[in-house]
Design an enzyme around this catalytic site. Structure first.
Site: not given
Length: 321
Positions: A78, A133, A75
């Site tokens: 991101k 997340s 993640s």
């Protein structure tokens, strides 16, 4: 000051042009000096497969290990998603979630808990991305940005424009996918670019937020940032001067983290990918070791390299909140 040259927008992502140039007033541009081989310097108590420590303002790289080794990012990807999509969406706009928005959220992935039929502001969705997340929030934002494949293409264009040329995006949420990779160098570049955006900076440094708990919005829940170096959860002591940024975990990537902190007038970014020690909270403690070591360096310490220049063409910059 060196102004980088950018590739012409590709056919797959003309709409991404606004994301290719980011705010640079907060962080001056620097030239990029190349790495040679496997660069490493203290601290010595690092088990991660790849890591980097850099000065966010000067762009100087102070220490690194396998900085261009391609690994699954989880993640932390991101960060690139936010850099790419934030310029395209009005934070105050409202979206009602449909079933099609959530149909493709991978089973077992992290979610913030979006409900079909409920409405959320874009700003609330970003809270879901940065704090929890939430892959469900990423799916909704990507659908508003032209779709999953288009967003992935835009993210690669944005990475290239930032000088991060070893990142391949298949799944914009960072969920494991064949061929999806990034590097400690590229993730550090994304973190640094994020610090130059007020909206990114605010979201990545938020410890807790109130989030709608039901379709009728008759209640709210407190969501806590999964970055333990910021939130101080699960036995991790918050880092002094922590700014935040983004953590991640998948079975393929292991634990990953981009962390930024400011102490004594200096801002450092530590990126850690997949520690191998097996110790609890290893990704956070190894980032702590990097930051501790970096802040103890003299301010005139020699850099081993430097990050690519930040884009400086203000004409394409979207005003931040």
């Amino acid at each position: 000051m060196i102004t980088p040259s950018f590739p012409q927008p590709s056919r797959r992502s003309v709409v991404a042009s606004a994301a290719l140039t980011l705010l640079s007033s907060a962080l001056p541009a620097t030239s990029s000096r190349a790495f040679s081989g496997r660069v490493k310097r203290s601290p010595s108590d690092m088990s991660a497969l790849a890591w980097m420590l850099a000065d966010a303002v000067s762009g100087d790289v102070l220490a690194a290990w396998h900085p261009h080794h391609q690994l699954a990012p989880a993640s932390t990807l991101k960060t690139l998603f936010a850099l790419t999509v934030m310029p395209h969406l009005d934070a105050d706009a409202i979206h009602t979630v449909s079933s099609s928005d959530l149909d493709s959220v991978p089973s077992g992935s992290s979610v913030v808990g979006l409900e079909v039929g409920a409405w959320y502001s874009i700003d609330e969705l970003w809270s879901g991305v940065f704090l929890r997340s939430g892959n469900d929030a990423v799916r909704v934002l990507a659908s508003l940005n032209g779709g999953w494949a288009e967003t992935a293409a835009q993210m690669e264009d944005c990475a290239t424009a930032l000088g991060a040329e070893s990142t391949s995006v298949i799944s914009p949420d960072g969920f494991d996918a064949a061929g999806q990779v990034s590097t400690a160098h590229d993730l550090t570049v994304f973190g640094r670019a994020g610090l130059a955006r007020a909206d990114f900076l605010r979201n990545c440094g938020t410890k807790t937020a109130m989030f709608p708990s039901s379709e009728g919005r008759d209640g709210y829940i407190t969501i806590v940032n999964t970055n333990r170096l910021l939130s101080g959860t699960y036995g991790v002591t918050p880092y002094p001067g922590i700014i935040g940024i983004k953590n991640g975990y998948t079975s393929r990537a292991g634990n990953t983290l981009i962390a930024a902190a400011r102490l004594g007038g200096r801002t450092l970014i530590a990126t850690v990918m997949n520690p191998q020690s097996g110790l609890p909270n290893a990704v956070y403690e190894e980032a702590r070791s990097l930051l501790d070591w970096g802040f103890e360096l003299p301010t005139d310490a020699e850099a081993i390299s430097s990050l690519p220049s930040l884009p400086t063409d203000a004409a394409l910059v979207r005003a931040t909140p």
